[in-house]
Enzyme design. Structure first.
Site, mmCIF file in Angstrom:
data_model
loop_
_atom_site.group_PDB
_atom_site.id
_atom_site.type_symbol
_atom_site.label_atom_id
_atom_site.label_comp_id
_atom_site.label_asym_id
_atom_site.label_seq_id
_atom_site.Cartn_x
_atom_site.Cartn_y
_atom_site.Cartn_z
ATOM 1 N N ASN A 164 1.315 3.897 4.282
ATOM 2 C CA ASN A 164 0.744 5.223 3.979
ATOM 3 C C ASN A 164 1.102 6.270 5.039
ATOM 4 O OD1 ASN A 164 -2.541 6.748 3.434
ATOM 5 N ND2 ASN A 164 -0.669 7.086 2.304
ATOM 6 N N CYS A 169 4.922 6.963 5.393
ATOM 7 C CA CYS A 169 6.272 7.444 5.034
ATOM 8 C C CYS A 169 6.376 7.856 3.562
ATOM 9 C CB CYS A 169 7.318 6.376 5.334
ATOM 10 S SG CYS A 169 7.519 6.001 7.092
ATOM 11 N N SER A 196 4.383 7.131 0.482
ATOM 12 C CA SER A 196 3.307 7.651 -0.387
ATOM 13 C C SER A 196 2.788 9.020 0.048
ATOM 14 C CB SER A 196 2.173 6.627 -0.572
ATOM 15 O OG SER A 196 1.548 6.288 0.631
ATOM 16 N N ASP A 222 12.556 2.461 1.764
ATOM 17 C CA ASP A 222 11.570 2.765 2.796
ATOM 18 C C ASP A 222 12.257 3.352 4.035
ATOM 19 O OD1 ASP A 222 9.493 2.887 4.572
ATOM 20 O OD2 ASP A 222 8.677 0.931 4.009
HETATM 21 P P1 4NP Z 1 5.579 3.242 4.256
HETATM 22 O O1 4NP Z 1 6.579 2.739 5.402
HETATM 23 O O2 4NP Z 1 5.038 2.009 3.591
HETATM 24 O O3 4NP Z 1 6.461 4.029 3.346
HETATM 25 O O4 4NP Z 1 4.505 4.076 4.920
HETATM 26 C C1 4NP Z 1 6.192 1.837 6.402
HETATM 27 C C2 4NP Z 1 5.407 2.259 7.446
HETATM 28 C C3 4NP Z 1 5.046 1.368 8.443
HETATM 29 C C4 4NP Z 1 5.494 0.049 8.378
HETATM 30 C C5 4NP Z 1 6.278 -0.375 7.319
HETATM 31 C C6 4NP Z 1 6.635 0.525 6.340
HETATM 32 N N1 4NP Z 1 5.131 -0.868 9.407
HETATM 33 O O5 4NP Z 1 5.582 -2.023 9.345
HETATM 34 O O6 4NP Z 1 4.351 -0.487 10.316
#
Ligand code: 4NP
Length: 151
Positions: free
Chosen positions: A11, A13, A15, A123
């Site tokens: 939450n 990047c 979304s 991502d």
């Molecule tokens: P999101 O991306 O799911 O699009 O917000 C990520 C943000 C953090 C992490 C992985 C994906 N993480 O592993 O901390």
């Protein structure tokens, strides 16, 4: 009032990018009083953090603010509180279904299945490509708005 929840892992990047793009689109179409938008993560990794600086910078480039946005985790009440649970990738769909016990519920679906891409939103936490994510969010949000307006 229709309610849309965008869901990814952290939450920070994808979304929040989709949430901000959707809110902007709704505002431009004069539909603010008809559609509510929020976002959440399946994980607890970044609770209360603002969007990733890459997400913030990309949105700012297009005149879209992330002011006041903070990460939160998906909660069981979300299944009742929202009409559309829009997941950024297939693992988000699986985790959402498991966390909310939403097996077979058509409310839960993958965002880009509404478009010709039929794929996960890459991502940028891993790819570093916030432009790609932004472009796909715009395309997905336009398709989602059509779906919401059709009811
Ligand atoms: P999101 O991306 O799911 O699009 O917000 C990520 C943000 C953090 C992490 C992985 C994906 N993480 O592993 O901390």
């Amino acid at each position: 009032m229709k309610k849309v929840l965008f869901i990814c892992l952290g939450n920070i990047c994808r979304s929040p990018m989709a949430e901000a793009v959707m809110r902007d689109l709704i505002k431009k179409r004069g539909l603010t009083s008809q559609i509510k938008v929020d976002s959440a993560g399946t994980s607890d990794y970044h609770i209360d953090e603002p969007p990733h600086r890459g997400t913030k910078a990309k949105l700012q480039q297009y005149g879209i603010t992330t002011s006041g946005m903070r990460a939160r985790q998906l909660r069981s009440s979300d299944l009742h509180d929202f009409d559309y649970l829009v997941c950024m990738d297939e693992s988000n769909v699986r985790n959402t279904i498991e966390m909310l016990r939403a097996e077979g519920d058509a409310k839960v679906f993958r965002f880009l299945d509404l478009t010709s891409h039929q794929k996960d939103v890459p991502d940028p936490w891993y790819t570093g490509d916030f432009q790609e994510t932004y472009d796909l969010c715009v395309e997905g949000c336009e398709a989602l708005l059509e779906k919401v307006l059709e009811g």
